[in-house]
Design a protein around this motif. Sequence first.
Motif, PDB file in Angstrom:
ATOM      1  N   GLY A   1       0.178  -0.204   1.098  1.00 53.88           N
ATOM      2  CA  GLY A   1      -0.255  -0.228   2.497  1.00 53.88           C
ATOM      3  C   GLY A   1      -0.318   1.108   3.185  1.00 53.88           C
ATOM      4  O   GLY A   1      -0.962   1.249   4.222  1.00 53.88           O
ATOM      5  N   TYR A   2       0.362   2.127   2.624  1.00 57.74           N
ATOM      6  CA  TYR A   2       0.378   3.471   3.202  1.00 57.74           C
ATOM      7  C   TYR A   2       0.703   3.439   4.696  1.00 57.74           C
ATOM      8  O   TYR A   2       0.027   4.064   5.524  1.00 57.74           O
ATOM      9  N   LYS A   3       1.770   2.739   5.046  1.00 55.58           N
ATOM     10  CA  LYS A   3       2.134   2.577   6.462  1.00 55.58           C
ATOM     11  C   LYS A   3       2.389   3.897   7.179  1.00 55.58           C
ATOM     12  O   LYS A   3       2.002   4.045   8.345  1.00 55.58           O
ATOM     13  N   PRO A   4       3.026   4.900   6.542  1.00 54.86           N
ATOM     14  CA  PRO A   4       3.229   6.177   7.256  1.00 54.86           C
ATOM     15  C   PRO A   4       1.919   6.832   7.690  1.00 54.86           C
ATOM     16  O   PRO A   4       1.848   7.453   8.755  1.00 54.86           O
ATOM     17  N   LEU A   5       0.873   6.689   6.882  1.00 55.15           N
ATOM     18  CA  LEU A   5      -0.405   7.307   7.230  1.00 55.15           C
ATOM     19  C   LEU A   5      -1.071   6.620   8.409  1.00 55.15           C
ATOM     20  O   LEU A   5      -1.809   7.246   9.180  1.00 55.15           O
TER      21      LEU A   5
ATOM     22  N   TYR B   1      -9.174   2.144  -0.727  1.00 57.25           N
ATOM     23  CA  TYR B   1      -8.346   1.758   0.415  1.00 57.25           C
ATOM     24  C   TYR B   1      -8.112   2.948   1.343  1.00 57.25           C
ATOM     25  O   TYR B   1      -8.233   2.831   2.565  1.00 57.25           O
ATOM     26  N   LEU B   2      -7.786   4.088   0.770  1.00 59.61           N
ATOM     27  CA  LEU B   2      -7.535   5.277   1.582  1.00 59.61           C
ATOM     28  C   LEU B   2      -8.781   5.706   2.342  1.00 59.61           C
ATOM     29  O   LEU B   2      -8.699   6.158   3.488  1.00 59.61           O
ATOM     30  N   GLN B   3      -9.933   5.535   1.725  1.00 57.54           N
ATOM     31  CA  GLN B   3     -11.180   5.868   2.406  1.00 57.54           C
ATOM     32  C   GLN B   3     -11.397   4.975   3.623  1.00 57.54           C
ATOM     33  O   GLN B   3     -11.935   5.416   4.642  1.00 57.54           O
ATOM     34  N   SER B   4     -10.918   3.722   3.540  1.00 54.95           N
ATOM     35  CA  SER B   4     -11.067   2.797   4.669  1.00 54.95           C
ATOM     36  C   SER B   4     -10.229   3.219   5.873  1.00 54.95           C
ATOM     37  O   SER B   4     -10.488   2.777   6.997  1.00 54.95           O
ATOM     38  N   LEU B   5      -9.230   4.095   5.663  1.00 55.43           N
ATOM     39  CA  LEU B   5      -8.424   4.616   6.774  1.00 55.43           C
ATOM     40  C   LEU B   5      -9.157   5.729   7.524  1.00 55.43           C
ATOM     41  O   LEU B   5      -8.661   6.215   8.541  1.00 55.43           O
TER      42      LEU B   5
ATOM     43  N   SER C   1      14.193  -0.216  -6.202  1.00 56.61           N
ATOM     44  CA  SER C   1      13.124   0.247  -5.322  1.00 56.61           C
ATOM     45  C   SER C   1      11.825   0.120  -6.101  1.00 56.61           C
ATOM     46  O   SER C   1      11.732   0.600  -7.237  1.00 56.61           O
ATOM     47  N   ALA C   2      10.835  -0.529  -5.503  1.00 53.37           N
ATOM     48  CA  ALA C   2       9.594  -0.767  -6.236  1.00 53.37           C
ATOM     49  C   ALA C   2       8.423  -0.830  -5.271  1.00 53.37           C
ATOM     50  O   ALA C   2       8.583  -1.137  -4.089  1.00 53.37           O
ATOM     51  N   SER C   3       7.249  -0.528  -5.799  1.00 51.76           N
ATOM     52  CA  SER C   3       6.013  -0.697  -5.048  1.00 51.76           C
ATOM     53  C   SER C   3       5.385  -2.016  -5.459  1.00 51.76           C
ATOM     54  O   SER C   3       5.390  -2.378  -6.635  1.00 51.76           O
ATOM     55  N   GLU C   4       4.850  -2.719  -4.498  1.00 50.20           N
ATOM     56  CA  GLU C   4       4.244  -4.016  -4.765  1.00 50.20           C
ATOM     57  C   GLU C   4       3.167  -3.912  -5.850  1.00 50.20           C
ATOM     58  O   GLU C   4       2.331  -3.020  -5.835  1.00 50.20           O
ATOM     59  N   ARG C   5       3.244  -4.822  -6.818  1.00 50.41           N
ATOM     60  CA  ARG C   5       2.267  -4.916  -7.916  1.00 50.41           C
ATOM     61  C   ARG C   5       2.269  -3.668  -8.813  1.00 50.41           C
ATOM     62  O   ARG C   5       1.268  -3.370  -9.460  1.00 50.41           O
ATOM     63  N   HIS C   6       3.399  -2.957  -8.848  1.00 50.25           N
ATOM     64  CA  HIS C   6       3.492  -1.809  -9.752  1.00 50.25           C
ATOM     65  C   HIS C   6       4.627  -2.052 -10.748  1.00 50.25           C
ATOM     66  O   HIS C   6       5.684  -2.583 -10.375  1.00 50.25           O
ATOM     67  N   PRO C   7       4.452  -1.674 -12.025  1.00 52.64           N
ATOM     68  CA  PRO C   7       5.409  -2.052 -13.076  1.00 52.64           C
ATOM     69  C   PRO C   7       6.612  -1.134 -13.225  1.00 52.64           C
ATOM     70  O   PRO C   7       7.205  -1.063 -14.318  1.00 52.64           O
TER      71      PRO C   7
END
Length: 348
Positions: free
Chosen positions: A156-160, A191-195, A279-285
């Motif tokens: 989600g890149y919430k800080p950005l 996704y980042l481009q959409s920001l 500590s994990a990122s969603e959908r990351h292994p």
Amino acid sequence: MITIDEFPGRAITIDGKDFLYFGGTSYLGLQTDTDFQKLFIKNIKKYGTSYSASRKSNIRISIFDKAESYLSNTVGSESCITMSSGYLAGQLVCDYFSKADYKLYYAPNTHSALLRGKQEVYQNWKQLETDILKHQGEKQVIFLDSIDFNGSNYPGYKPLQKLALENIILVIDDSHGIGITGENGGGSFSYLQSLQPKELIVTCSLGKGFGIQAGAIFGRQSIIENLKETQFFGGSSPATPAALATLIDAHSIFLCKRDLLNRNTALFLKNLANPLFFSASERHPTFSFKNEQLATLLEENGILVTNFRYPTEVDDLMSRIVLSSSHEKEDILKLCKILNTLSIYNTQ
């Protein structure tokens, strides 16, 4: 430190003892995959083992343009260039922006591939946001990793989202995302481009998600053309053509391996008694932890994980469980069973 004599797959034998290996960054398990190796060997016979000439040479091999077009389409960027490594790709972009008229900011946990000299890496986003506001009107560039292994950025890149990105150039290292996250393994670029940042440049290693020794840079065609005109790019040996050809040829293998990785990750999470331990990122292994004793206990039970100081011996210990497509269902269930019986895991 453990020294072995071959590439580590899902299992390792050390001094006659067998271990399951849940470490490294071979997320799709391609390096030891027979079908992938056959494609690579076929392309080595056509393109040779390496290519030491400059990309600016008067004799040029078409596979570079083909591979870069393939990568651009996969990621969703206007253009792309490849380098011999992800680290070199990051250094090229960092060097490009290391000029007096750019104000550079390094977000928490930024990888050393994006650092030049002794730049300050922020310890928290709050201070970075404050400094961004202080210098509004200047040409600002923020460097950060997509996967920071703390779950702060991807997906989600919430800080950005708290920043006025229309005035900010973003440089993102997506080495741990490209090939395994996003639509068709395209990573975070779309996704980042959409920001809607002022400019978006994504760098990455292709060795983690795509299993080849190479790096890449994605962005608008104009910025990519500018990077191509630098001495840094012209003077560097390029990625191996055989590796880039394999990248294209292995498209169907990537699809199957990515699906398997997603299923392995879901199986692991389903059978964990205490997933919040990590500590994990969603959908990351990848699943990071700070308790140094856990790695020792897992090793005593026949499980080896990533556990070393990185990037130097004086840095913090990096400990994480890494799932891959090469793991079998029984491997993951065994790991979960061991974790669920450890008191150190269940009491935190």
